[in-house]
Design an enzyme around this catalytic site. Sequence first.
Site, PDB file in Angstrom:
ATOM      1  N   TYR A 263       0.847  -1.192   0.000  1.00 19.66           N
ATOM      2  CA  TYR A 263       0.000   0.000   0.000  1.00 19.66           C
ATOM      3  C   TYR A 263       0.880   1.238   0.000  1.00 19.66           C
ATOM      4  O   TYR A 263       1.837   1.305   0.765  1.00 19.66           O
ATOM      5  CB  TYR A 263      -0.903   0.000   1.235  1.00 19.66           C
ATOM      6  CG  TYR A 263      -1.794   1.218   1.354  1.00 19.66           C
ATOM      7  CD1 TYR A 263      -2.817   1.454   0.446  1.00 19.66           C
ATOM      8  CD2 TYR A 263      -1.616   2.133   2.397  1.00 19.66           C
ATOM      9  CE1 TYR A 263      -3.639   2.571   0.558  1.00 19.66           C
ATOM     10  CE2 TYR A 263      -2.444   3.254   2.519  1.00 19.66           C
ATOM     11  CZ  TYR A 263      -3.452   3.458   1.602  1.00 19.66           C
ATOM     12  OH  TYR A 263      -4.269   4.560   1.719  1.00 19.66           O
TER      13      TYR A 263
ATOM     14  N   ASP B  71       9.271   2.840   0.232  1.00 22.33           N
ATOM     15  CA  ASP B  71       8.191   3.474   0.979  1.00 22.33           C
ATOM     16  C   ASP B  71       8.349   3.050   2.432  1.00 22.33           C
ATOM     17  O   ASP B  71       7.927   1.965   2.827  1.00 22.33           O
ATOM     18  CB  ASP B  71       6.830   3.064   0.409  1.00 22.33           C
ATOM     19  CG  ASP B  71       5.679   3.758   1.135  1.00 22.33           C
ATOM     20  OD1 ASP B  71       5.938   4.411   2.174  1.00 22.33           O
ATOM     21  OD2 ASP B  71       4.531   3.642   0.666  1.00 22.33           O
TER      22      ASP B  71
ATOM     23  N   LYS C 155       3.912   8.631   9.291  1.00 23.72           N
ATOM     24  CA  LYS C 155       3.625   8.006  10.589  1.00 23.72           C
ATOM     25  C   LYS C 155       4.582   8.462  11.700  1.00 23.72           C
ATOM     26  O   LYS C 155       4.415   9.561  12.216  1.00 23.72           O
ATOM     27  CB  LYS C 155       3.537   6.495  10.411  1.00 23.72           C
ATOM     28  CG  LYS C 155       2.419   6.158   9.397  1.00 23.72           C
ATOM     29  CD  LYS C 155       1.950   4.743   9.311  1.00 23.72           C
ATOM     30  CE  LYS C 155       0.667   4.668   8.499  1.00 23.72           C
ATOM     31  NZ  LYS C 155       0.766   4.015   7.205  1.00 23.72           N
TER      32      LYS C 155
HETATM   33  C1  LIG Z   1       0.113   4.530   5.845  1.00 29.69           C
HETATM   34  C2  LIG Z   1       0.908   4.330   4.614  1.00 29.69           C
HETATM   35  C3  LIG Z   1       0.870   5.232   3.540  1.00 29.69           C
HETATM   36  C4  LIG Z   1      -0.108   6.357   3.475  1.00 29.69           C
HETATM   37  O1  LIG Z   1       0.078   7.289   4.500  1.00 29.69           O
HETATM   38  P1  LIG Z   1      -1.130   8.261   4.894  1.00 29.69           P
HETATM   39  O2  LIG Z   1      -0.503   9.205   5.869  1.00 29.69           O
HETATM   40  O3  LIG Z   1      -2.188   7.387   5.480  1.00 29.69           O
HETATM   41  O4  LIG Z   1      -1.583   8.932   3.650  1.00 29.69           O
HETATM   42  C5  LIG Z   1       1.743   5.045   2.497  1.00 29.69           C
HETATM   43  N1  LIG Z   1       2.608   4.017   2.492  1.00 29.69           N
HETATM   44  C6  LIG Z   1       2.667   3.125   3.491  1.00 29.69           C
HETATM   45  C7  LIG Z   1       3.668   2.012   3.439  1.00 29.69           C
HETATM   46  C8  LIG Z   1       1.804   3.234   4.580  1.00 29.69           C
HETATM   47  O5  LIG Z   1       1.830   2.316   5.541  1.00 29.69           O
END
Ligand SMILES: *Cc1c(COP(=O)(O)O)cnc(C)c1O
Length: 420
Positions: A144, A239, A267
């Site tokens: 994701y 990511d 995060k």
């Molecule tokens: C949570 C997440 C996102 C998206 O971040 P948001 O702040 O919710 O837009 C993108 N990549 C990864 C790996 C994530 O866990």
Amino acid sequence: MNTKRSDEWYQKALEFMPGGVNSPVRACRNVGRTPLFIERALGDKIYDADGNEYIDYVCSWGPDILGHARAEIIEAVKQSCDSGLTFGACHRGEVELAQIIKRNVPSMEMLRLVNSGTEAVMSAVRAARGYTGRDKIIKFEGCYHGHSDGLLVKAGSGLLTGAIPDSAGVPKGYTDNTLLAEYNNEQSVRDLFEHYGDDIAALIVEPCAANMGVVPPKEGFLAFLRSITEQYGAILIFDEVITGFRLSLGGAQQYYGVTPDMTTLGKIVGGGMPLAVYGGRKEIMECVAPLGSVYQAGTLSGNPTAVSAGIAVLNLLENNASVYDELDRKGRRLESAFRLAGLNVNREGSLLTVFFTDQPVENYRDAKTSDTKQFADFYSYLLDNGIYSAPSQFEAMFLSDAHSDEDIEYTCDIVHRYKK
Ligand SMILES: *Cc1c(COP(=O)(O)O)cnc(C)c1O
């Protein structure tokens, strides 16, 4: 004084927001429950509107690595607020935060602060495309990367065709340039490069997948991605929105010893405030406006309030060298309790997922063999025993520095008594 209970608030919320929520997984539909309304949180505990206390293994989906309402972070935010919430202008906090990030993640030679992980990834992909002058990107099934149009794709169209959008409202054309590979499957990546080599701008990956449940990379997988992207002149994007400052101070790239061209953070880096980061090699980031022709901007980007929380959390992590060993120790303890109970668990550091399938889970296909009804059962069992975990089979459990041994032992005991 709040007198309504979770159910009453939920009924009210349904009138105003789709499904009563501001992010779909919170609706708890996957597990046949309705959401708890949280009143407050402290340390490793959260408290709902009905007066219940839970040990929290969601930690706001990752940010709260030091637990909830950590005093130093709250204090830093309060102090910052006194000077104004946002200026829409330069301030020294941005520079301080950038310095701390670069010190710990040296591959981020130059970076930009944004407001969400979605925005960070979207912007990183744009920069990679601008830099290479190519259009296509490779992502992995089950990874994701936020909800931007081009990344909301799933498999099903075969590996050698453009992907099909995973969401209504995304025109087919938006995902034509998104190619899908299978996590931990080198051949699936090789096939795409052999077929599209010169058109591929970037390959994006969660270096340890945590959005199909936790699926660590196989030995050598990330090194392979490093070498094949180099061979074809494509940008390797890690990511690290979840893994950044979680697997180690230097994130997954330090933990696994593989250095990407670009990195996204989110995060943890915001300490609980809306803040995310993208960055990487200087010559790529120099393509971003105003230096270069890749446009990206943000009214609240780098706002002092969020930045103050980011600086505070990263300072605490830097000054507490044992935190990652401790998180790993706690993770190991929980993992062993799950195994003893006959459950199938994947773990990397302080990230864990129990999969209700008998086979090893190394990719999305494996993860999808899980019995989500059994998962829902397990989820409810935990919740009814005061343990708050993610209401989906395809998410992680998060540990924090605030999780006490006592609470972990209690959790192990509850898990031990679980009857499948
Ligand atoms: C949570 C997440 C996102 C998206 O971040 P948001 O702040 O919710 O837009 C993108 N990549 C990864 C790996 C994530 O866990």
